[in-house]
Design a protein around this motif. Structure first.
Motif, PDB file in Angstrom:
ATOM      1  N   ARG A  84       2.336   4.690   0.636  1.00 35.80           N
ATOM      2  CA  ARG A  84       1.175   4.253   1.409  1.00 35.80           C
ATOM      3  C   ARG A  84       1.261   4.678   2.870  1.00 35.80           C
ATOM      4  NH1 ARG A  84       0.169  -2.059   1.203  1.00 35.80           N
ATOM      5  NH2 ARG A  84      -0.505  -1.500  -0.906  1.00 35.80           N
ATOM      6  N   ILE A  85       2.419   4.541   3.501  1.00 36.72           N
ATOM      7  CA  ILE A  85       2.478   4.693   4.958  1.00 36.72           C
ATOM      8  C   ILE A  85       3.235   5.927   5.440  1.00 36.72           C
ATOM      9  CG2 ILE A  85       2.269   2.195   5.266  1.00 36.72           C
ATOM     10  CD1 ILE A  85       5.232   2.087   5.973  1.00 36.72           C
ATOM     11  N   VAL A  86       4.051   6.547   4.586  1.00 38.31           N
ATOM     12  CA  VAL A  86       4.875   7.682   5.009  1.00 38.31           C
ATOM     13  C   VAL A  86       4.308   8.982   4.441  1.00 38.31           C
ATOM     14  CG1 VAL A  86       7.177   8.733   4.931  1.00 38.31           C
ATOM     15  CG2 VAL A  86       6.941   6.247   5.133  1.00 38.31           C
ATOM     16  N   GLU A 147       0.041   2.993  10.010  1.00 39.12           N
ATOM     17  CA  GLU A 147      -0.316   1.647   9.578  1.00 39.12           C
ATOM     18  C   GLU A 147      -1.819   1.399   9.612  1.00 39.12           C
ATOM     19  OE1 GLU A 147       3.650  -0.852  11.036  1.00 39.12           O
ATOM     20  OE2 GLU A 147       1.781  -1.005  12.181  1.00 39.12           O
ATOM     21  N   THR A 148      -2.578   2.288  10.234  1.00 39.80           N
ATOM     22  CA  THR A 148      -4.014   2.063  10.411  1.00 39.80           C
ATOM     23  C   THR A 148      -4.746   2.217   9.084  1.00 39.80           C
ATOM     24  OG1 THR A 148      -3.951   2.851  12.695  1.00 39.80           O
ATOM     25  CG2 THR A 148      -6.096   2.810  11.605  1.00 39.80           C
ATOM     26  N   GLU A 149      -5.403   1.154   8.652  1.00 39.37           N
ATOM     27  CA  GLU A 149      -6.215   1.208   7.437  1.00 39.37           C
ATOM     28  C   GLU A 149      -7.615   1.717   7.776  1.00 39.37           C
ATOM     29  OE1 GLU A 149      -5.351  -1.972   4.219  1.00 39.37           O
ATOM     30  OE2 GLU A 149      -5.188  -3.011   6.137  1.00 39.37           O
ATOM     31  N   SER A 150      -8.101   2.634   6.968  1.00 39.99           N
ATOM     32  CA  SER A 150      -9.436   3.179   7.168  1.00 39.99           C
ATOM     33  C   SER A 150     -10.486   2.218   6.616  1.00 39.99           C
ATOM     34  CB  SER A 150      -9.568   4.532   6.465  1.00 39.99           C
ATOM     35  OG  SER A 150     -10.924   4.951   6.410  1.00 39.99           O
ATOM     36  N   LYS A 151     -11.660   2.239   7.218  1.00 40.21           N
ATOM     37  CA  LYS A 151     -12.788   1.562   6.596  1.00 40.21           C
ATOM     38  C   LYS A 151     -13.125   2.313   5.310  1.00 40.21           C
ATOM     39  CE  LYS A 151     -16.107  -0.135   9.082  1.00 40.21           C
ATOM     40  NZ  LYS A 151     -17.276  -0.267   9.999  1.00 40.21           N
ATOM     41  N   PRO A 152     -13.736   1.662   4.341  1.00 42.54           N
ATOM     42  CA  PRO A 152     -14.028   2.327   3.064  1.00 42.54           C
ATOM     43  C   PRO A 152     -14.898   3.571   3.233  1.00 42.54           C
ATOM     44  CG  PRO A 152     -14.364  -0.043   2.887  1.00 42.54           C
ATOM     45  CD  PRO A 152     -14.161   0.252   4.341  1.00 42.54           C
ATOM     46  N   LEU A 153     -14.676   4.556   2.367  1.00 42.58           N
ATOM     47  CA  LEU A 153     -15.493   5.760   2.299  1.00 42.58           C
ATOM     48  C   LEU A 153     -16.202   5.762   0.950  1.00 42.58           C
ATOM     49  CD1 LEU A 153     -13.281   6.624   4.468  1.00 42.58           C
ATOM     50  CD2 LEU A 153     -13.658   8.949   3.659  1.00 42.58           C
ATOM     51  N   ILE A 188      -6.584   4.371   2.646  1.00 40.69           N
ATOM     52  CA  ILE A 188      -8.015   4.655   2.554  1.00 40.69           C
ATOM     53  C   ILE A 188      -8.548   4.129   1.229  1.00 40.69           C
ATOM     54  CG2 ILE A 188      -9.751   6.465   2.300  1.00 40.69           C
ATOM     55  CD1 ILE A 188      -8.440   8.107   4.311  1.00 40.69           C
ATOM     56  N   ASN A 189      -9.641   3.396   1.293  1.00 43.16           N
ATOM     57  CA  ASN A 189     -10.307   2.882   0.096  1.00 43.16           C
ATOM     58  C   ASN A 189     -11.522   3.754  -0.191  1.00 43.16           C
ATOM     59  OD1 ASN A 189     -11.363   1.382  -1.996  1.00 43.16           O
ATOM     60  ND2 ASN A 189     -12.249  -0.174  -0.668  1.00 43.16           N
TER      61      ASN A 189
END
Length: 381
Positions: A84-86, A147-153, A188-189
């Protein structure tokens, strides 16, 4: 616990004449920065929790099977956290963790859907990792992470074949393989619409390909997405083989559109649907990797800026504070000056201003350069 000091300059002092209001401002001034006493308190909750970890073990007893399952579950969750993060290129540099060291990174385990027999144990786990411990381990290992989660696409898969283009049609293989992709728990969702009546009425294949801003914005908002991903798979014949050309555009309101083109070959040994499935998986992986690379935390690049935020009352200041708490790049926020209509805030953060802008945008905040100070406001204003 000693709270960090906060020096707040109140403009328009006559407007804050009552002791009650003075008390509110004092409390707000302290509370605004209290949550930034440690970077570990920033946005971490969902990023460092790995859910739906399925375990199924058999041993001489249910108790032994449970112990084995919980240990293996933590290893699986740790691998998913790294995915997820690396970035992929860095994951190969990490050696497997000894059990004792892995346990130091885990802060808790939640067990659901537990089933046992005399020798078997099945369950679903939610493994929560200690953000500070994971950060320290990765930094000491020289590994960068995001660590930054994206808003859904929202994904709009258009399929072109034999002079036709399809979006919601049942025969759209490109839409089908996107729907059948296994769930991803990356940063990213990606949302693939079901093609329900509302979707069909809202946007057609032609409108999607033309980039109809109004229709794309409408369906994106209905699904809670900030950006649309238009991906067009075109099937062509060449020397007895089917060539699939995939053109993908990120349609970002207020930003420059980004387009990539890739080609894949289908032959007698590989069906067209298999090629499309591989192309969709590859494209999603590429999108997730690029997001991580754009949002790597740069601990050696520490900066600060002064940003002015317009306010329409106390609730907006509290809302602003909560949103800033969720941005992991922000190490500390200090309230420098406060009036009835605006707040001047010093942001100490990691990385470049462009990274900070991108991270704030994921929490519905827009950061723009002003004539004196930066401007911070809700992105829908």
């Amino acid at each position: 616990m000693t709270l960090p000091r906060c020096y707040v300059k109140i403009l328009d002092p006559m407007s804050f004449a009552t002791s009650a209001l003075r008390g509110i401002i004092t409390v707000l001034g302290i509370a605004f920065v209290a949550v930034y006493a440690g970077f570990a308190a920033a946005q971490t909750g969902s990023v460092y929790a790995v859910g739906s970890v399925a375990v199924d073990e058999t041993a001489e007893s249910a108790a032994t099977a449970r112990d084995i399952a919980l240990k293996k579950g933590q290893v699986l969750a740790y691998q998913r956290l790294l995915d997820r993060i690396v970035p992929a290129n860095d994951r190969s540099k990490l050696s497997p963790l000894p059990e004792a060291q892995l346990l130091q990174l885990v802060s808790g385990i939640e067990v659901t859907k537990e089933k046992t027999s005399s020798v078997r144990y099945l369950a679903k786990l939610v493994v929560r990792f200690n953000p500070s411990a994971v950060r320290s381990y990765l930094r000491n290992a020289g590994i960068q992470f995001a660590e930054t989660e994206s808003k859904p696409l929202i994904v709009l898969p258009v399929f072109r074949s034999q002079a036709t283009q399809q979006l919601w049609d049942a025969s759209n293989l490109w839409l089908r393989v996107w729907r059948e992709l296994p769930l991803s728990d990356g940063l990213i969702n990606l949302i693939v619409p079901e093609g329900a009546t509302a979707d069909i009425a809202e946007i057609s294949a032609e409108q999607a390909v033309e980039g109809n801003d109004e229709r794309i914005k409408s369906i994106s908002q209905r699904y809670g997405a900030a950006v649309a991903l238009l991906t067009i798979a075109t099937v062509k014949q060449s020397h007895g083989e089917k060539i699939v050309e995939v053109s993908t555009s990120r349609l970002d309101p207020g930003g420059a559109d980004q387009t990539s083109v890739q080609s894949f070959v289908s032959n007698k040994e590989i069906s067209l649907q298999e090629v499309l499935a591989g192309a969709a998986a590859n494209l999603r992986r590429e999108i997730e990797e690029n997001w991580k690379l754009d949002n790597l935390i740069r601990f050696d690049d520490r900066r600060e800026l002064l940003a002015e935020a317009s306010l329409r009352g106390l609730p907006e200041l509290i809302s602003l504070q909560k949103k800033l708490e969720e941005v992991s790049l922000i190490k500390k926020a200090e309230l420098v000056r406060l009036s009835l209509s605006a707040a001047l805030i010093r942001l100490r953060y990691l990385g470049s201003p462009e990274q900070l802008k991108l991270a704030l945008a994921q929490h519905d905040m827009a950061l723009t350069q002003g004539s004196v100070y930066w401007k911070l406001q809700a992105s829908n204003q």
